[in-house]
Design a protein around this motif. Structure first.
Motif, mmCIF file in Angstrom:
data_model
loop_
_atom_site.group_PDB
_atom_site.id
_atom_site.type_symbol
_atom_site.label_atom_id
_atom_site.label_comp_id
_atom_site.label_asym_id
_atom_site.label_seq_id
_atom_site.Cartn_x
_atom_site.Cartn_y
_atom_site.Cartn_z
ATOM 1 N N ALA A 90 -30.077 58.571 -66.874
ATOM 2 C CA ALA A 90 -29.217 58.355 -65.698
ATOM 3 C C ALA A 90 -28.067 59.338 -65.761
ATOM 4 O O ALA A 90 -26.906 58.971 -65.898
ATOM 5 N N MET B 125 -22.681 61.239 -53.707
ATOM 6 C CA MET B 125 -24.050 60.880 -53.308
ATOM 7 C C MET B 125 -24.107 59.381 -53.069
ATOM 8 O O MET B 125 -24.534 58.608 -53.934
ATOM 9 N N VAL C 226 -26.494 64.120 -75.514
ATOM 10 C CA VAL C 226 -27.924 63.922 -75.800
ATOM 11 C C VAL C 226 -28.628 65.270 -75.665
ATOM 12 O O VAL C 226 -28.434 65.993 -74.690
ATOM 13 N N LEU D 283 -32.513 66.051 -68.117
ATOM 14 C CA LEU D 283 -31.866 66.993 -69.031
ATOM 15 C C LEU D 283 -32.946 67.843 -69.681
ATOM 16 O O LEU D 283 -34.080 67.385 -69.848
ATOM 17 N N GLY E 16 -26.232 58.238 -70.128
ATOM 18 C CA GLY E 16 -25.296 58.380 -69.007
ATOM 19 C C GLY E 16 -24.672 57.054 -68.623
ATOM 20 O O GLY E 16 -25.371 56.119 -68.232
ATOM 21 N N GLU F 203 -23.105 58.212 -73.802
ATOM 22 C CA GLU F 203 -22.390 58.955 -72.765
ATOM 23 C C GLU F 203 -21.713 60.196 -73.336
ATOM 24 O O GLU F 203 -21.078 60.133 -74.383
ATOM 25 N N TYR F 204 -21.831 61.295 -72.604
ATOM 26 C CA TYR F 204 -21.265 62.582 -73.038
ATOM 27 C C TYR F 204 -19.731 62.550 -73.102
ATOM 28 O O TYR F 204 -19.130 63.041 -74.049
ATOM 29 N N GLY G 279 -27.311 61.724 -63.455
ATOM 30 C CA GLY G 279 -26.957 62.310 -62.167
ATOM 31 C C GLY G 279 -28.174 62.645 -61.323
ATOM 32 O O GLY G 279 -29.319 62.484 -61.759
ATOM 33 N N ALA H 189 -20.914 61.651 -76.788
ATOM 34 C CA ALA H 189 -22.187 61.980 -77.430
ATOM 35 C C ALA H 189 -23.076 62.776 -76.477
ATOM 36 O O ALA H 189 -23.417 62.292 -75.399
ATOM 37 N N PRO I 113 -17.275 58.358 -64.976
ATOM 38 C CA PRO I 113 -16.429 59.528 -64.744
ATOM 39 C C PRO I 113 -15.819 59.526 -63.340
ATOM 40 O O PRO I 113 -16.481 59.149 -62.373
ATOM 41 N N GLU J 189 -25.436 49.784 -64.029
ATOM 42 C CA GLU J 189 -26.074 48.720 -63.245
ATOM 43 C C GLU J 189 -27.406 48.318 -63.885
ATOM 44 O O GLU J 189 -27.656 47.133 -64.137
ATOM 45 N N GLY K 237 -22.856 56.334 -66.075
ATOM 46 C CA GLY K 237 -22.453 56.376 -64.665
ATOM 47 C C GLY K 237 -22.906 55.099 -63.983
ATOM 48 O O GLY K 237 -23.217 54.093 -64.628
ATOM 49 N N VAL K 238 -22.965 55.174 -62.649
ATOM 50 C CA VAL K 238 -23.281 53.988 -61.856
ATOM 51 C C VAL K 238 -24.664 53.431 -62.185
ATOM 52 O O VAL K 238 -24.826 52.240 -62.446
ATOM 53 N N ILE K 239 -25.669 54.305 -62.195
ATOM 54 C CA ILE K 239 -27.044 53.841 -62.413
ATOM 55 C C ILE K 239 -27.193 53.248 -63.809
ATOM 56 O O ILE K 239 -27.748 52.156 -63.986
ATOM 57 N N VAL L 265 -18.616 51.649 -55.133
ATOM 58 C CA VAL L 265 -18.789 50.328 -55.754
ATOM 59 C C VAL L 265 -19.808 50.412 -56.885
ATOM 60 O O VAL L 265 -20.832 51.075 -56.752
#
Ligand code: NAI
Length: 462
Positions: A266, A315, A233, A146, A176, A199-200, A268, A231, A206, A183, A178-180, A346
């Protein structure tokens, strides 16, 4: 005469799978890779190493949470971070060496170095220029940061740095959900760090089925992860001893900050195509940096194809692999095809989350008439026996034809369970087809069958 029928640029899951399939189809094939090891992001700094750390820390979590309940008393394990890192490296090495073996077995020439395309039909690797009738771009993606955040891969890290931190941090802010973020946030939470995910959006993960996203957030919160949602960042301020993450709450524009030893960005990934010479070649690109391709993965330059994270679509390693096999078939004069409607996703948290097909929200938007079959793992004997009864299977079927439209699972082994639904969807199956299929007892898979039963006359164990 061209030296090769095909040169694939990039040795990740898209590229190496494409190269092997090309060779299997009788094409003289080379694969170019610059990172010094095959397997791309996925094997070297992504899916595989993260699964090693997720596995090790899951075992640790099991010891803390469940061993005593099972009569395994007084278990005390100390975390040896250096050893866990070397276990992770062994897993990586075993897998990347495996691909080198597959290249030899299939007679794929491995060209080591960074490739570029000086002219159509040519690939330059180091000082050598090779010629090929067909070139496949499979160069993957890189982390997208970012503005206002400087990544140093030491204390402000992408997933790459987060997999190899010098020590376990006391605190971590993940930007973020998301997946990363989820995990790797889970990994460090289980290792004892205080983890906050910022997270935004107003929900995590999402694009995922809203009910599943909500369920996952509840479970992860119970595991100790903190969430700040809605939120934005705006930056990270570094000092010697800490990092300060600055964010604005979208609901009232109020400014906040949170400190952490390590910040994981994380938010994207973006296509990695720099240095290939695509601009000079006149390759058409899309506004978000992907290579533009047609239905057969052909770019605007004849003989030049592109697959995987470098083009549009999710991706995901397995999406890239499928495209790699399909484009090999197209190049060999066959009929390669990818069914983009049946690509599973997954998240390897505990419990795992898996989904395929449409979400309930998308079906509503489309105005489709559908039925929902839901089954909680609370009614699954196997899940209860191993303290994994949190979660559910949600199957969506067309209200008129009963054809399966999607499935969303949160629960034990979700990443494996989803595939029976993928196969069913590929065969155009109905929910009843799944419901009438005998499922072994006691297995987690019975929950999928029960969800299918719930689409019809009702689940048995609900
Ligand atoms: P992502 O796209 O899954 O999630 C990024 C999140 O960051 C989003 O929720 C977004 O709203 C949030 N965000 C963006 N800007 C923000 C800001 N200024 N402040 C707060 N939040 C912000 O991306 P992620 O997790 O980095 O993963 C990248 C790619 O790698 C994805 O396409 C993912 O599918 C793939 N991947 C897949 C894995 C798997 O299949 N298990 C594992 C790891 C990665």
């Amino acid at each position: 005469m061209a030296e090769f029928d095909v040169i694939v640029i990039g040795g990740g899951p898209g590229g190496y799978v494409c190269a092997i399939r090309c060779a299997q189809l009788g094409l003289k094939t080379a694969c170019v890779e610059g990172r010094g090891a095959l397997g791309g992001t996925c094997l070297n700094v992504g899916c595989i190493p993260s699964k090693a750390l997720l596995h090790a820390t899951h075992e640790l979590h099991e010891m803390h949470e469940n061993f005593d309940k099972m009569g395994l008393t007084n278990a005390k394990v100390k975390v040896d971070w250096a050893k866990m890192q070397s276990y992770k490296q062994d897993v990586i090495d075993g897998n990347t060496k495996g691909i080198e073996f597959l290249f030899k077995k299939n007679k794929v020439t491995y060209l080591q170095g960074w490739g570029s395309i000086p002219a159509a039909g040519q690939v330059k690797v180091g000082d050598e220029v090779h010629s090929a009738k067909n070139i496949v771009i499979a160069t993957g993606s890189e982390a997208a940061s970012l503005p206002g955040i400087e990544i140093d891969e030491q204390t402000v890290v992408t997933s790459t740095g987060a997999l190899s931190l010098p020590k376990i941090p006391k605190s971590m802010v993940v930007i973020g959900a998301g997946v990363i973020g989820l995990e790797l946030g889970s990994v460090y939470k289980r290792l004892g760090a205080d983890v906050t995910v910022v997270e935004y959006l107003d929900a995590i993960t999402p694009g995922m089925d809203a009910e599943v996203a909500k369920g996952l957030q509840k479970i992860l919160t119970k595991q100790g992860l903190n969430f700040v949602l809605g939120a934005a960042v705006s930056g990270v301020e570094k000092s010697k001893s800490k990092n300060t993450v600055k964010y604005t709450l979208r609901k009232d524009d109020s400014a906040h900050e949170i400190e952490a030893e390590v910040v994981l960005v994380a938010t994207g990934r973006k296509p990695f195509t720099g240095g290939l010479g695509l601009e000079a070649l006149g390759v058409e690109m899309l506004p978000r940096g992907q290579v533009k391709t047609n239905d057969h993965w052909a770019t605007s330059v004849p003989g030049l194809y592109a697959i995987g994270d470098a083009i549009v679509g999710p991706m995901l390693a397995h999406k890239a692999e499928d495209e790699g096999m399909a484009v090999a078939e197209v190049i060999a004069g066959k009929h390669g095809h990818v069914n983009y409607d049946v690509i599973p996703g997954v998240i390897y948290t505990t419990p795992e989350v898996a989904s395929v097909g449409k979400t309930e929200e998308v079906l509503k938007q489309e105005g489709r008439a559908y039925r929902v079959g839901k089954f909680s793992f609370m009614g699954n004997g196997r899940a209860k026996a191993v303290f994994q009864a949190d979660g559910f299977v949600k199957l969506l079927a067309d209200a008129t034809t009963d054809r399966i439209l999607g499935c969303h699972i949160i629960g034990p082994g979700a990443g494996d369970l989803i595939h029976e639904v993928c196969v069913a969807m590929e065969f155009g199956a109905s929910a009843q087809d799944l419901a009438l299929t005998c499922h072994a007892h006691p297995t987690y898979s019975e929950a999928v069958r029960e969800a299918a039963l719930a689409c019809g006359d009702g689940a048995i164990h609900a």
